[in-house]
Design an enzyme around this catalytic site. Structure first.
Site, PDB file in Angstrom:
ATOM      1  N   HIS B 121      39.465  -1.314  -7.091  1.00 17.57           N
ATOM      2  CA  HIS B 121      39.618  -1.014  -5.736  1.00 17.57           C
ATOM      3  C   HIS B 121      39.922   0.553  -5.389  1.00 17.57           C
ATOM      4  O   HIS B 121      40.031   1.222  -6.470  1.00 17.57           O
ATOM      5  CB  HIS B 121      40.950  -1.867  -5.468  1.00 17.57           C
ATOM      6  CG  HIS B 121      41.577  -1.982  -4.084  1.00 17.57           C
ATOM      7  ND1 HIS B 121      42.216  -1.036  -3.584  1.00 17.57           N
ATOM      8  CD2 HIS B 121      41.600  -3.136  -3.326  1.00 17.57           C
ATOM      9  CE1 HIS B 121      42.790  -1.400  -2.275  1.00 17.57           C
ATOM     10  NE2 HIS B 121      42.486  -2.604  -2.123  1.00 17.57           N
ATOM     11  N   ASP B 198      45.477  -2.501 -13.009  1.00 23.39           N
ATOM     12  CA  ASP B 198      45.776  -2.910 -11.800  1.00 23.39           C
ATOM     13  C   ASP B 198      45.825  -4.267 -11.798  1.00 23.39           C
ATOM     14  O   ASP B 198      44.772  -4.987 -11.995  1.00 23.39           O
ATOM     15  CB  ASP B 198      44.585  -2.463 -10.867  1.00 23.39           C
ATOM     16  CG  ASP B 198      44.543  -3.069  -9.430  1.00 23.39           C
ATOM     17  OD1 ASP B 198      45.402  -3.852  -9.061  1.00 23.39           O
ATOM     18  OD2 ASP B 198      43.747  -2.482  -8.725  1.00 23.39           O
ATOM     19  N   GLN B 201      45.461  -8.454  -8.321  1.00 23.07           N
ATOM     20  CA  GLN B 201      44.873  -9.906  -8.213  1.00 23.07           C
ATOM     21  C   GLN B 201      45.371 -10.959  -9.347  1.00 23.07           C
ATOM     22  O   GLN B 201      45.063 -11.800  -9.060  1.00 23.07           O
ATOM     23  CB  GLN B 201      43.312  -9.855  -7.893  1.00 23.07           C
ATOM     24  CG  GLN B 201      42.895  -8.879  -6.888  1.00 23.07           C
ATOM     25  CD  GLN B 201      43.273  -9.608  -5.496  1.00 23.07           C
ATOM     26  OE1 GLN B 201      43.340 -10.762  -5.396  1.00 23.07           O
ATOM     27  NE2 GLN B 201      43.078  -8.795  -4.387  1.00 23.07           N
ATOM     28  N   LYS B 224      50.752 -10.463  -2.116  1.00 21.03           N
ATOM     29  CA  LYS B 224      49.670 -11.354  -2.674  1.00 21.03           C
ATOM     30  C   LYS B 224      49.932 -12.688  -3.336  1.00 21.03           C
ATOM     31  O   LYS B 224      49.290 -13.370  -3.760  1.00 21.03           O
ATOM     32  CB  LYS B 224      48.690 -10.491  -3.457  1.00 21.03           C
ATOM     33  CG  LYS B 224      47.926  -9.310  -2.583  1.00 21.03           C
ATOM     34  CD  LYS B 224      46.588  -8.783  -3.453  1.00 21.03           C
ATOM     35  CE  LYS B 224      46.428  -7.404  -3.102  1.00 21.03           C
ATOM     36  NZ  LYS B 224      45.472  -7.433  -1.520  1.00 21.03           N
ATOM     37  N   CYS B 365      37.625  -2.506   0.358  1.00 24.28           N
ATOM     38  CA  CYS B 365      38.288  -1.531  -0.331  1.00 24.28           C
ATOM     39  C   CYS B 365      37.635  -1.227  -1.758  1.00 24.28           C
ATOM     40  O   CYS B 365      38.334  -0.542  -2.614  1.00 24.28           O
ATOM     41  CB  CYS B 365      39.869  -1.209  -0.527  1.00 24.28           C
ATOM     42  SG  CYS B 365      40.419  -1.143   1.248  1.00 24.28           S
TER      43      CYS B 365
END
Lengths: 154, 409
Positions: B121, B198, B201, B224, B365
């Site tokens: 991302h 990261d 998600q 999220k 993104c």
């Protein structure tokens, strides 16, 4: 045209046959070598892209125009219609058309006389009901204005 | 197995009508919806004990501080981290930027290499581009295979003694690919490199254990994972955190201040200058309670089930759409990107919206992956969460069929 499904009826406002035809068979989608006016427009939000290349017959009149690009049906059809509409016109006439078109897709009142100047562009009128798609329809026109304004001699 | 019908009762927004149709929300990779419990926590704070933290001696301030810090403990436990190693941020982007601006600026040197992947991302790419330019480091990228996995056969070539940092997403927000971060972390550490994950998600959708992975940095977002926007967390391994300097300076992050100097407060609030996002931090704690009660292994199992179902029924559309990502639903999250050469993703998005179905269309993104690696102008993306049902997947398929008919008129 189109479907018996009621939720698709509103879509007919935006996806008119003229629009889908220009999307599938774009006019003047060619590179023009050594253009007098050139600009690449990009919409970072959705990735739509339109590059305009224009040569001038006189200082003030468009001789040849071509575009390249990729994106949604609205942005690409708008570009295709633009290239057909402005050929042979003066830059002043083009700027007038651009102003009228902006008003049309923003849902503002447009006189019948002004509407006549738009030709097939009128088919994009329904975009005014889809606010997030207005910038798709305007991308080629913003790109054109940028190409003209970059050429300070005009 | 989770019961989405029961879960749905907690989410008032799922009863909203869009263009006369009941909302089918399939844009969870962008942001999730919020249960009543989280919404109630937010309003309860503002109605009953709105107050600043860490400074008041009055009752409301004490309660606000207790709630703010107990949320931190819950969140830390959720990823198996000590609570003094967990910094509140604005979100994943903010967390990664904090690492780049603090640890990165002071530790990445000229000639060092930062190893990323082609599927990052922008939030785990652009901060490193800026840092690399500033400090004279080089960026390298693990390629993505045709099927949508990381090409780990390249890892032992790309990972060298020059590698200072490996920064990788645990789950691709475009392809859903779950990356083997534990194994990559082991190899990175073996060569003396640090490892950042990261987890924007992954943390919302699967069990994540920072101790087990062994990573040095891990960032994720509240919004999220059923929580509010504007809050997120950054885990940093204690030994590293102790060496780092804060990026923002001001109130709350200091211990003693004179006219000419200041000493830093304890960890982790040393990194939380100014009045923090109190309400949203506490509400994130409630979201964590909600997910903990369901069980993250159950969340992952249900999403795997739903993804298996979706991939199976979407096969019926494979003549008209290309579906991206690893075919094996155990190796991916509940994110499905697709593309039609005939109908642009934005047009698909507009038509589905008129059916009440919310998907995302664009580059998500991740332009180097979508525009570069996949060579597409954009993709359409459906992404699922605990409240989505097989019926909703069927509605997606049905609406995609209608979309094809509409455009092929």
């Amino acid at each position: 045209m189109s479907s018996s499904n009621p939720s698709f009826n509103e879509l007919d406002d935006i996806y008119q046959d003229i629009i889908l035809d220009h999307y599938r068979r774009p006019r003047n989608k060619v590179n023009i070598p050594d253009p007098d006016l050139f600009s690449r427009g990009f919409n970072p939000f959705c990735g739509d892209e339109v590059t305009l290349m224009i040569t001038l017959a006189t200082e003030n009149q468009i001789k040849a125009i071509g575009f390249t690009g990729q994106g949604c049906s609205i942005s690409q059809a708008s570009a295709s219609i633009l290239t057909e509409l402005i050929k042979g016109k003066s830059l002043k006439e083009i700027m007038e058309i651009s102003d009228v078109f902006r008003n049309l897709v923003k849902g503002l009142a447009v006189s019948d006389e002004d509407l006549d100047k738009l030709g097939e562009l009128e088919a994009l009128k329904g975009v005014s009901k889809f606010p997030v798609r207005i910038k798709c329809a305007l991308l080629p026109w913003s790109t054109l204005e940028d190409a003209i304004s970059k050429n300070k001699d005009l | 197995m989770l019961n989405p019908k029961e879960i749905r009762k907690d989410f008032p927004i799922l009863n909203v009508n869009v263009h006369g149709k009941q909302l089918v929300y399939l844009d969870n990779a962008a942001t999730s919806q919020k249960p009543n419990q989280v919404i109630d926590t937010l309003t309860a704070y503002y109605r009953n004990y709105n107050s600043n933290v860490h400074r008041g001696v009055h009752t409301l301030s004490i309660k606000a501080t207790e709630q703010y810090e107990s949320a931190r403990e819950k969140i830390a436990k959720f990823i198996n981290a000590p609570s003094d190693s967990l910094i509140y941020t604005k979100g994943t982007t903010d967390g990664i930027n904090l690492v780049a601006h603090s640890w990165g600026l002071e530790n990445i040197e000229s000639g060092d290499e930062i190893l990323l992947t082609e599927m990052e991302h922008h939030s785990n790419l652009v901060p490193w581009q800026i840092l690399a330019e500033k400090n004279g480091a080089t960026l390298k990228f693990i390629p993505v295979t045709e099927s949508g996995a990381l090409d780990l056969s390249q890892l032992n070539i790309l990972l060298t003694s020059k590698t200072k940092l490996v920064a990788i997403t645990q789950m691709s927000n475009v392809l859903g690919t779950i990356n083997p971060v534990k194994e990559i972390c082991r190899q990175a550490h073996a060569l003396g490199a640090y490892m950042l994950i990261d987890a924007a998600q992954s943390v919302p959708h699967m069990p994540v254990d920072v101790e087990d992975i062994g990573c040095d940095f891990l960032a994720f977002s509240s919004h999220k994972m059923l929580g509010p926007t504007g809050i997120g967390c950054l885990y940093i391994k204690k030994a590293i955190l102790e060496t780092m300097n804060p990026v923002n300076h001001g109130g709350d992050m200091v211990k003693e201040v004179t006219l000419n100097q200041a000493t830093w407060n304890d960890l982790p609030i040393r990194f939380e200058a100014g009045t923090p996002n109190i309400a949203d931090a506490i509400a994130l704690g409630t979201a964590i309670d909600y997910l903990t009660e369901l069980g993250m292994d159950q969340v992952q199992a249900y999403e795997e089930h739903l993804t298996t179902y979706a991939l199976d029924v979407l096969k019926g559309l494979s003549e008209d759409f290309i579906f991206y990502g690893i075919p094996d639903p155990t190796k991916r999250g509940a994110i499905i990107s697709f593309y039609s050469p005939e109908i642009h993703p934005h047009d698909i998005g507009t038509v589905l919206d008129r059916q009440g179905i919310a998907i995302r269309a664009g580059h998500h993104c991740a332009m180097p992956l979508v525009n570069g690696r996949l060579g597409l102008p954009a993709t359409a993306r459906a992404s699922f969460y605990i409240y989505n049902t097989e019926e909703e997947v069927d509605m997606l398929v049905d609406s995609l069929k209608k979309t094809l008919q509409y455009f092929n008129r």
